[in-house]
Design a protein around this motif. Structure first.
Motif, short mmCIF file in Angstrom:
data_model
loop_
_atom_site.label_atom_id
_atom_site.label_comp_id
_atom_site.label_asym_id
_atom_site.label_seq_id
_atom_site.Cartn_x
_atom_site.Cartn_y
_atom_site.Cartn_z
N GLU A 1 -11.00 2.62 4.20
CA GLU A 1 -11.15 1.98 5.51
C GLU A 1 -10.29 2.68 6.55
N ASN A 2 -9.04 2.99 6.20
CA ASN A 2 -8.16 3.70 7.13
C ASN A 2 -8.72 5.08 7.47
N PHE B 1 0.83 -1.20 0.00
CA PHE B 1 0.00 0.00 0.00
C PHE B 1 0.87 1.26 0.00
N LYS C 1 -9.86 1.05 -1.50
CA LYS C 1 -10.69 0.47 -0.43
C LYS C 1 -9.92 0.48 0.89
N SER C 2 -8.65 0.14 0.84
CA SER C 2 -7.81 0.19 2.05
C SER C 2 -7.69 1.61 2.58
N LEU C 3 -7.49 2.54 1.67
CA LEU C 3 -7.39 3.95 2.06
C LEU C 3 -8.69 4.42 2.71
N ASN D 1 -4.77 -2.32 -9.62
CA ASN D 1 -4.60 -2.27 -8.16
C ASN D 1 -5.32 -1.09 -7.52
N GLU E 1 -8.54 -1.86 -5.05
CA GLU E 1 -8.15 -2.48 -3.77
C GLU E 1 -7.40 -1.49 -2.88
N THR E 2 -6.51 -0.72 -3.48
CA THR E 2 -5.74 0.26 -2.72
C THR E 2 -6.65 1.34 -2.16
N ASN F 1 -11.74 4.65 9.76
CA ASN F 1 -11.31 4.27 11.10
C ASN F 1 -10.72 5.46 11.85
#
Length: 174
Positions: free
Chosen positions: A166-167, A3, A162-164, A156, A159-160, A170
């Protein structure tokens, strides 16, 4: 996939509020009003001979944003009038999207729309390509701004992001 190799996060002085204040000097009253009502501004890559240049394909990207904004949550807008708008053709294997400036509140919406756009591009192109996308968003009620740049394979991106997202979500809950 690492990431941190695909995403660069940095502080910036550019903000939605500053761009809106700067627009007060525009002679074009309609554009000034559109900018002030917008929640997403597209800013040019560079200026050449008083023309504000955006990456090639920005007009298509803008139309996609408008088509996807049924609820009028984004109200995307350029920060230049039609006479001063131009597109910079780079003829490279990298697809560049215009830098987007917005309030952090709409980050998840923008990530979804941009991911959808890149997915559509992948279907049309029928070949893999790299993409570079920059988001600038305000935090802390407009006191600070962050610039997030993704540079990597289009495959990519989703997916990248989606991670961003979520972070980001959060961090907002903590």
């Amino acid at each position: 996939m690492d990431f941190n190799k695909l995403i660069k996060i940095e502080n910036t002085d550019i903000s939605l509020n500053k761009l809106k204040k700067k627009s007060e000097a525009l002679n074009n009253l309609d554009l000034r009003e559109q900018i002030n009502n917008s929640k997403l501004l597209l800013i040019p890559t560079r200026t050449v001979n008083e023309k504000e240049l955006y990456p090639e394909g920005t007009g298509d990207f803008y139309r996609f944003l408008i088509d996807q904004d049924d609820s009028k949550e984004l109200l995307a807008e350029f920060i230049v009038d039609d006479e001063n708008y131009g597109e910079l053709e780079l003829h490279s294997d990298i697809v560049y999207l215009a830098t987007m400036v917005f309030s952090g509140v709409v980050l998840p919406i923008i990530i979804n729309v941009v991911s959808d756009y890149i997915t559509e591009m992948r279907k049309r192109k029928n070949e893999e390509f790299d993409v570079e996308v920059s988001y600038i968003f305000e935090e802390d009620g407009g006191k600070t701004s962050k610039k997030i740049t993704y540079k990597g394979k289009a495959e990519n991106f989703d997916e990248t992001m989606k991670s961003l997202k979520e972070n980001f979500e959060n961090d907002r809950q903590n």
